[in-house]
Design an enzyme around this catalytic site. Sequence first.
Site, PDB file in Angstrom:
ATOM      1  N   ASP A  99       0.651  -1.381   0.087  1.00  0.00           N
ATOM      2  CA  ASP A  99       0.048  -0.055  -0.067  1.00  0.00           C
ATOM      3  C   ASP A  99       0.869   1.258  -0.030  1.00  0.00           C
ATOM      4  OD1 ASP A  99      -2.428  -1.584   0.374  1.00  0.00           O
ATOM      5  OD2 ASP A  99      -1.600  -1.811   2.638  1.00  0.00           O
ATOM      6  N   GLU A 100       2.118   1.323  -0.540  1.00  0.00           N
ATOM      7  CA  GLU A 100       2.910   2.265  -0.429  1.00  0.00           C
ATOM      8  C   GLU A 100       2.900   3.434  -1.558  1.00  0.00           C
ATOM      9  OE1 GLU A 100       5.509  -1.419   0.648  1.00  0.00           O
ATOM     10  OE2 GLU A 100       4.007  -0.921  -0.947  1.00  0.00           O
ATOM     11  N   LYS A 160       0.657   4.685  -8.624  1.00  0.00           N
ATOM     12  CA  LYS A 160       0.862   6.023  -9.314  1.00  0.00           C
ATOM     13  C   LYS A 160       2.411   6.210 -10.050  1.00  0.00           C
ATOM     14  CE  LYS A 160       2.092  10.792  -7.925  1.00  0.00           C
ATOM     15  NZ  LYS A 160       2.131  11.811  -6.851  1.00  0.00           N
ATOM     16  N   ASN A 183      -4.984  -9.818  -5.370  1.00  0.00           N
ATOM     17  CA  ASN A 183      -5.015  -9.230  -3.983  1.00  0.00           C
ATOM     18  C   ASN A 183      -4.305  -7.777  -3.962  1.00  0.00           C
ATOM     19  OD1 ASN A 183      -2.732 -10.500  -4.627  1.00  0.00           O
ATOM     20  ND2 ASN A 183      -2.119 -11.296  -2.618  1.00  0.00           N
ATOM     21  N   HIS A 189      -3.904  -1.314  -7.128  1.00  0.00           N
ATOM     22  CA  HIS A 189      -2.998  -0.092  -7.469  1.00  0.00           C
ATOM     23  C   HIS A 189      -4.016   1.054  -7.919  1.00  0.00           C
ATOM     24  CE1 HIS A 189       0.580  -2.937  -8.070  1.00  0.00           C
ATOM     25  NE2 HIS A 189       0.334  -2.818  -6.792  1.00  0.00           N
ATOM     26  N   THR A 249       2.159 -12.733   2.678  1.00  0.00           N
ATOM     27  CA  THR A 249       1.757 -13.152   1.445  1.00  0.00           C
ATOM     28  C   THR A 249       2.216 -14.425   1.002  1.00  0.00           C
ATOM     29  OG1 THR A 249       0.682 -12.476  -0.695  1.00  0.00           O
ATOM     30  CG2 THR A 249       2.952 -11.823  -0.534  1.00  0.00           C
ATOM     31  N   ARG A 262      -6.480   0.677   7.400  1.00  0.00           N
ATOM     32  CA  ARG A 262      -4.888   0.222   7.531  1.00  0.00           C
ATOM     33  C   ARG A 262      -4.574   0.792   8.803  1.00  0.00           C
ATOM     34  NH1 ARG A 262      -3.947   2.671   1.729  1.00  0.00           N
ATOM     35  NH2 ARG A 262      -4.712   1.106   0.368  1.00  0.00           N
ATOM     36  N   SER A 266       6.516  11.877  -3.907  1.00  0.00           N
ATOM     37  CA  SER A 266       5.261  12.250  -4.324  1.00  0.00           C
ATOM     38  C   SER A 266       4.650  13.109  -3.351  1.00  0.00           C
ATOM     39  CB  SER A 266       4.499  10.987  -4.268  1.00  0.00           C
ATOM     40  OG  SER A 266       2.944  10.994  -4.571  1.00  0.00           O
ATOM     41  N   THR A 267       3.849  14.072  -3.845  1.00  0.00           N
ATOM     42  CA  THR A 267       3.103  15.142  -2.859  1.00  0.00           C
ATOM     43  C   THR A 267       1.573  15.242  -3.073  1.00  0.00           C
ATOM     44  OG1 THR A 267       3.616  16.860  -4.614  1.00  0.00           O
ATOM     45  CG2 THR A 267       5.048  16.525  -2.751  1.00  0.00           C
ATOM     46  N   GLY A 268       1.250  14.196  -3.706  1.00  0.00           N
ATOM     47  CA  GLY A 268      -0.170  14.080  -3.792  1.00  0.00           C
ATOM     48  C   GLY A 268      -0.714  12.820  -4.452  1.00  0.00           C
TER      49      GLY A 268
END
Length: 432
Positions: A14-15, A19, A39, A42, A240, A306, A414-416
């Site tokens: 979930d990082e 994107k 599973n 993205h 996993t 989360r 990443s800022t958004g």
Amino acid sequence: MAKNVVVVGSQWGDEGKGKVVDLLTEHTGAVVRFQGGHNAGHTLVIDGEQTILHLIPSGVLREGVQCLIGNGVVLAPDALLEEVQELEGKGVPARERLRISPACPLILPCHVALDKAREAARGQARIGTTGRGIGPAYEDKVSRRGIRVADLFHRERLAAKLGELLDYHNFVLQHYFHEQPIDFQDVLERCLTYADELRPMVADIGQLLQEHMDAGRDLLFEGAQGTLLDIDHGTYPFVTSSNTVAGAAATGTGIGPRDLHYVLGITKAYTTRVGSGPFPTELEDEIGDLLGERGREFGATTGRKRRCGWFDAVALRRAAQINSLSGLCITKLDVLDELETLRICIGYQCGDQLWESLPPGAELLADCEPQYIDLPGWQSSTLGVQQWDDLPENARAYLRKLEELIGVPVAIVSTGPDRKETIVLQNPFESA
């Protein structure tokens, strides 16, 4: 000469890999998934429009980019075709852009039934699987009784293998879990329908990758989940069922390891985990709630909330080692904008011992107390910033401290959520 980049999650998934993969595919001839299944979740945001992908590589929205699913992926045909139809409904020619390895193991209804039955039987000791049949499908692959994409195109072979598979799994479902058996004829008819739909998209993925490289086209390898969920190197058994690390890009596609030139580790500016398992820096207070709210920390696949916590440099150092990380992409920096003080975990106190590397085994990790350093926050907006010098001074200092602690340079920030809300300090394809 072609340059090839592997993108992996360096935490518990979930990082924000989707994107980043979408951003980098501007430079590539193809993007390829090499492990996991549906599973994964993205999320892409382009000009304000959100698209969530589970199986199809995140480059599918780029014209001229071929999207490949390698042999390391376990394939749920119904989920794949549903995703294809959703994309086609948005005007994306997914079938034209997508190619699938004939060696992909299939996820069938028996796998889903087993996954759910096992998780229910565990009760409070449940692992936190998505219940989508991923683990049981990988088990069948390793035990050499799995059904692969190539089997769909041979009716008699398919029927024989399916009959044997269902005999085995239905026995367990009925006599161990007291669940209803899976109907052979229903699954066979579904599989034959899938065969007609999938046939035009099946191709030799290793050969396609070689052809791209021979033509000088760059390749992007898209990982799913995260390093700390790796079946071998993660917090076992809360992991996993596949290898999520960079090395799996070779085994899961058919490319040689010398052709993997740069590994980019996608890393949140804080830490999250979904499901069960140890999480040393977890915050069960108002700061944890704030991170969850500002970061919209709900799973794209399951919708589950989360767990949130401070940045864990100890775990990241291990991820950097396992993956031979060339660079970091720090995501969701803007989520930290309101905090007065930021904490970074630099060690674990486990009884009388201080660990500065990840302890072996989930049991020991669960008993560790994180040791922190504190840095001042910036308490101003970084949302949408696209230039390094436009970041607040304390935000730049925070990122430089992460570089120092992990020993890997920050290549992208990443800022958004939108594709353009990004600072690129080092293009991986120009550095590979």
